[in-house]
Design a protein around this motif. Structure first.
Motif, PDB file in Angstrom:
ATOM      1  N   ALA A  97       0.861  -1.197   0.000  1.00 25.36           N
ATOM      2  CA  ALA A  97       0.000   0.000   0.000  1.00 25.36           C
ATOM      3  C   ALA A  97       0.887   1.233   0.000  1.00 25.36           C
ATOM      4  CB  ALA A  97      -0.892   0.013   1.239  1.00 25.36           C
ATOM      5  N   ALA A  98       0.595   2.163  -0.913  1.00 25.26           N
ATOM      6  CA  ALA A  98       1.436   3.355  -1.061  1.00 25.26           C
ATOM      7  C   ALA A  98       1.358   4.228   0.178  1.00 25.26           C
ATOM      8  CB  ALA A  98       0.985   4.156  -2.271  1.00 25.26           C
ATOM      9  N   GLY A  99       2.464   4.917   0.506  1.00 21.62           N
ATOM     10  CA  GLY A  99       2.419   5.756   1.699  1.00 21.62           C
ATOM     11  C   GLY A  99       3.541   6.779   1.811  1.00 21.62           C
ATOM     12  N   VAL A 100       4.421   6.894   0.823  1.00 16.39           N
ATOM     13  CA  VAL A 100       5.506   7.878   0.952  1.00 16.39           C
ATOM     14  C   VAL A 100       5.080   9.200   0.312  1.00 16.39           C
ATOM     15  CG1 VAL A 100       7.920   8.427   0.458  1.00 16.39           C
ATOM     16  CG2 VAL A 100       7.255   6.051   0.856  1.00 16.39           C
ATOM     17  N   VAL A 101       5.139  10.255   1.098  1.00 16.50           N
ATOM     18  CA  VAL A 101       4.911  11.618   0.609  1.00 16.50           C
ATOM     19  C   VAL A 101       6.208  12.370   0.876  1.00 16.50           C
ATOM     20  CG1 VAL A 101       3.570  13.736   0.897  1.00 16.50           C
ATOM     21  CG2 VAL A 101       2.453  11.502   1.174  1.00 16.50           C
ATOM     22  N   THR A 102       6.768  13.005  -0.138  1.00 11.22           N
ATOM     23  CA  THR A 102       8.047  13.680   0.087  1.00 11.22           C
ATOM     24  C   THR A 102       8.017  15.118  -0.396  1.00 11.22           C
ATOM     25  OG1 THR A 102      10.451  13.483  -0.137  1.00 11.22           O
ATOM     26  CG2 THR A 102       9.153  12.977  -2.110  1.00 11.22           C
ATOM     27  N   GLY A 107      14.544  12.640  -6.258  1.00  9.25           N
ATOM     28  CA  GLY A 107      14.281  11.367  -6.942  1.00  9.25           C
ATOM     29  C   GLY A 107      14.811  10.138  -6.211  1.00  9.25           C
ATOM     30  N   LEU A 108      15.342  10.304  -4.991  1.00 12.68           N
ATOM     31  CA  LEU A 108      15.983   9.155  -4.337  1.00 12.68           C
ATOM     32  C   LEU A 108      14.978   8.136  -3.810  1.00 12.68           C
ATOM     33  CD1 LEU A 108      19.025  10.879  -2.564  1.00 12.68           C
ATOM     34  CD2 LEU A 108      19.013   9.546  -4.678  1.00 12.68           C
ATOM     35  N   HIS A 109      13.763   8.573  -3.430  1.00  9.49           N
ATOM     36  CA  HIS A 109      12.743   7.580  -3.043  1.00  9.49           C
ATOM     37  C   HIS A 109      12.369   6.716  -4.253  1.00  9.49           C
ATOM     38  CE1 HIS A 109      11.879   8.752   1.055  1.00  9.49           C
ATOM     39  NE2 HIS A 109      11.671  10.000   0.715  1.00  9.49           N
ATOM     40  N   THR A 110      12.256   7.352  -5.404  1.00 12.25           N
ATOM     41  CA  THR A 110      11.890   6.594  -6.610  1.00 12.25           C
ATOM     42  C   THR A 110      12.983   5.579  -6.947  1.00 12.25           C
ATOM     43  OG1 THR A 110      10.643   8.481  -7.425  1.00 12.25           O
ATOM     44  CG2 THR A 110      11.294   6.829  -9.067  1.00 12.25           C
ATOM     45  N   ARG A 111      14.234   6.021  -6.851  1.00 10.18           N
ATOM     46  CA  ARG A 111      15.333   5.087  -7.141  1.00 10.18           C
ATOM     47  C   ARG A 111      15.344   3.934  -6.154  1.00 10.18           C
ATOM     48  NH1 ARG A 111      20.686   8.508  -7.895  1.00 10.18           N
ATOM     49  NH2 ARG A 111      21.605   6.434  -7.755  1.00 10.18           N
ATOM     50  N   GLU A 123       5.399   0.237  -7.489  1.00  5.97           N
ATOM     51  CA  GLU A 123       4.373   1.273  -7.237  1.00  5.97           C
ATOM     52  C   GLU A 123       4.144   1.576  -5.755  1.00  5.97           C
ATOM     53  OE1 GLU A 123       4.162  -0.691  -9.797  1.00  5.97           O
ATOM     54  OE2 GLU A 123       4.096   0.833 -11.375  1.00  5.97           O
ATOM     55  N   ALA A 124       4.050   0.533  -4.914  1.00  2.00           N
ATOM     56  CA  ALA A 124       3.701   0.767  -3.510  1.00  2.00           C
ATOM     57  C   ALA A 124       4.728   1.646  -2.807  1.00  2.00           C
ATOM     58  CB  ALA A 124       3.550  -0.565  -2.777  1.00  2.00           C
ATOM     59  N   ALA A 125       5.940   1.718  -3.334  1.00  2.00           N
ATOM     60  CA  ALA A 125       6.979   2.521  -2.673  1.00  2.00           C
ATOM     61  C   ALA A 125       7.299   3.802  -3.445  1.00  2.00           C
ATOM     62  CB  ALA A 125       8.247   1.692  -2.488  1.00  2.00           C
ATOM     63  N   LEU A 126       6.561   4.068  -4.535  1.00  2.00           N
ATOM     64  CA  LEU A 126       6.816   5.310  -5.275  1.00  2.00           C
ATOM     65  C   LEU A 126       6.218   6.479  -4.492  1.00  2.00           C
ATOM     66  CD1 LEU A 126       6.127   4.276  -8.982  1.00  2.00           C
ATOM     67  CD2 LEU A 126       8.341   4.551  -7.831  1.00  2.00           C
ATOM     68  N   PRO A 127       6.958   7.605  -4.410  1.00  2.00           N
ATOM     69  CA  PRO A 127       6.488   8.705  -3.561  1.00  2.00           C
ATOM     70  C   PRO A 127       5.506   9.624  -4.272  1.00  2.00           C
ATOM     71  CG  PRO A 127       8.599   9.277  -4.518  1.00  2.00           C
ATOM     72  CD  PRO A 127       8.293   7.871  -4.989  1.00  2.00           C
ATOM     73  N   VAL A 128       4.655  10.278  -3.481  1.00  2.00           N
ATOM     74  CA  VAL A 128       3.945  11.470  -3.941  1.00  2.00           C
ATOM     75  C   VAL A 128       4.940  12.614  -3.774  1.00  2.00           C
ATOM     76  CG1 VAL A 128       2.014  13.027  -3.490  1.00  2.00           C
ATOM     77  CG2 VAL A 128       1.726  10.557  -3.177  1.00  2.00           C
ATOM     78  N   GLU A 129       5.329  13.246  -4.874  1.00  2.00           N
ATOM     79  CA  GLU A 129       6.367  14.289  -4.820  1.00  2.00           C
ATOM     80  C   GLU A 129       5.713  15.670  -4.773  1.00  2.00           C
ATOM     81  OE1 GLU A 129       8.384  12.768  -8.364  1.00  2.00           O
ATOM     82  OE2 GLU A 129      10.126  12.253  -7.114  1.00  2.00           O
ATOM     83  N   LEU A 130       5.577  16.198  -3.555  1.00  2.00           N
ATOM     84  CA  LEU A 130       4.838  17.460  -3.371  1.00  2.00           C
ATOM     85  C   LEU A 130       5.476  18.627  -4.112  1.00  2.00           C
ATOM     86  CD1 LEU A 130       4.080  17.298   0.454  1.00  2.00           C
ATOM     87  CD2 LEU A 130       2.437  17.052  -1.406  1.00  2.00           C
ATOM     88  N   HIS A 131       6.813  18.636  -4.177  1.00  2.00           N
ATOM     89  CA  HIS A 131       7.514  19.779  -4.768  1.00  2.00           C
ATOM     90  C   HIS A 131       8.108  19.466  -6.132  1.00  2.00           C
ATOM     91  CE1 HIS A 131       7.974  21.554  -0.428  1.00  2.00           C
ATOM     92  NE2 HIS A 131       6.761  21.690  -0.926  1.00  2.00           N
TER      93      HIS A 131
END
Ligand code: OAD
Length: 251
Positions: A97-102, A107-111, A123-131
């Motif tokens: 289940a997705a849960g990372v908001v950064t 791009g380091l969460h995506t990597r 997908e479950a670990a891909l971040p919502v990139e606020l900025h």
């Protein structure tokens, strides 16, 4: 309370939580060698954001503004996800289940998500990139997105309409993308636990994401080297480097 008691309490909270969200900031990438903003040595101690990271700077002197982002990209090219990014990625991949908001644009969460997922879906670990993401360009005119390219003699232009490109990040004075913000709030409102990692928690609306979890009756665990305005709302405040604390908390 001792650090070992705190980590045990925090591990229990994680174990009991049904839905978890994490809000991360520049501190999670500090151990990867990415400069933070407000600490000693932080970017905003040495540069004036209003001269570099604003829409006016790109309109007035696009080359200088671009050169600063090109420098930040060159710093990032030498950086890799650290054990903190990896622990978060493994945690959310295991939950499915997705849960990372950064707030980070590095791009380091995506990597970390792609690397930790291996041949599986990240997908479950891909971040919502606020900025936004500094590794992407966006056309100023038609909004088309492109992978970043090194800055050459000519300013980068859109492949579709010829408009000037800019990095696909939120500049000072700009609003966050409404859909992106809505996704972050939706994750936070539905979570019963929010991990707040490596952020000074002073930049809004990002700093309000953990408040959405609190208002919905959930709790906070803070991971930071020092106190922040959110510390007094945290059930447990873990003091230490994210690259050491997160593997101990989530492993
Ligand atoms: P800041 O530089 O404001 O805060 C970094 C936080 O990380 C501080 O609270 C540090 O104590 C903590 N920290 C540093 N190293 C750490 C480590 N190894 N482990 C854990 N914590 C550590 O960065 P942000 O809060 O992310 O916005 O800043 C928010 C926004 O301000 C950024 O996204 C950026 C900036 O203006 C835009 O560019 C739109």
């Amino acid at each position: 309370m001792s650090a070992s008691v705190d980590i045990e309490r925090a591990r229990r909270l994680v174990g009991e939580a049904r839905r978890v969200v994490a809000l991360t900031g520049a501190g999670i990438s500090a151990e990867s060698g990415v400069p933070t903003f407000r600490d000693a040595g932080g970017l905003w101690r040495n540069y004036r954001p209003e001269e570099l990271a604003t829409p006016q700077a790109f309109a007035r002197d696009p080359r200088t503004a671009w050169e600063w982002y090109d420098w930040r990209r060159s710093v990032l090219a030498g950086c890799a996800p650290n054990p903190g990014h990896r622990a978060l990625a493994r945690f959310f991949l295991a939950r499915g289940a997705a849960g990372v908001v950064t707030q980070n644009v590095d791009g380091l969460h995506t990597r970390a998500a792609v690397e930790e997922a291996g041949n599986g879906p990240p997908e479950a670990a891909l971040p919502v990139e606020l900025h936004g993401a500094v590794g992407r360009d966006r056309c100023n005119r038609c909004e088309a997105r492109f992978p970043a390219e090194p800055l050459g003699d000519a300013l980068p232009r859109c492949d579709s309409c010829g408009g000037l490109r800019r990095p696909d990040v939120v500049l000072f004075g700009e609003s966050l993308d409404g859909d992106v913000l809505a996704r972050a709030y939706s994750l936070a409102e539905r979570a019963d636990l929010c991990l707040v990692v490596g952020t000074s928690a002073v930049v809004y609306p990002a700093a309000a994401v953990p408040l959405a979890t609190l208002e919905a009756g959930g709790s906070l665990i803070e991971v930071n080297l020092e106190d922040t305005p959110l510390t007094r709302s945290a059930t447990v405040a873990l003091r230490g480097a994210a690259g050491e604390v997160l593997p101990a908390l989530l492993g």
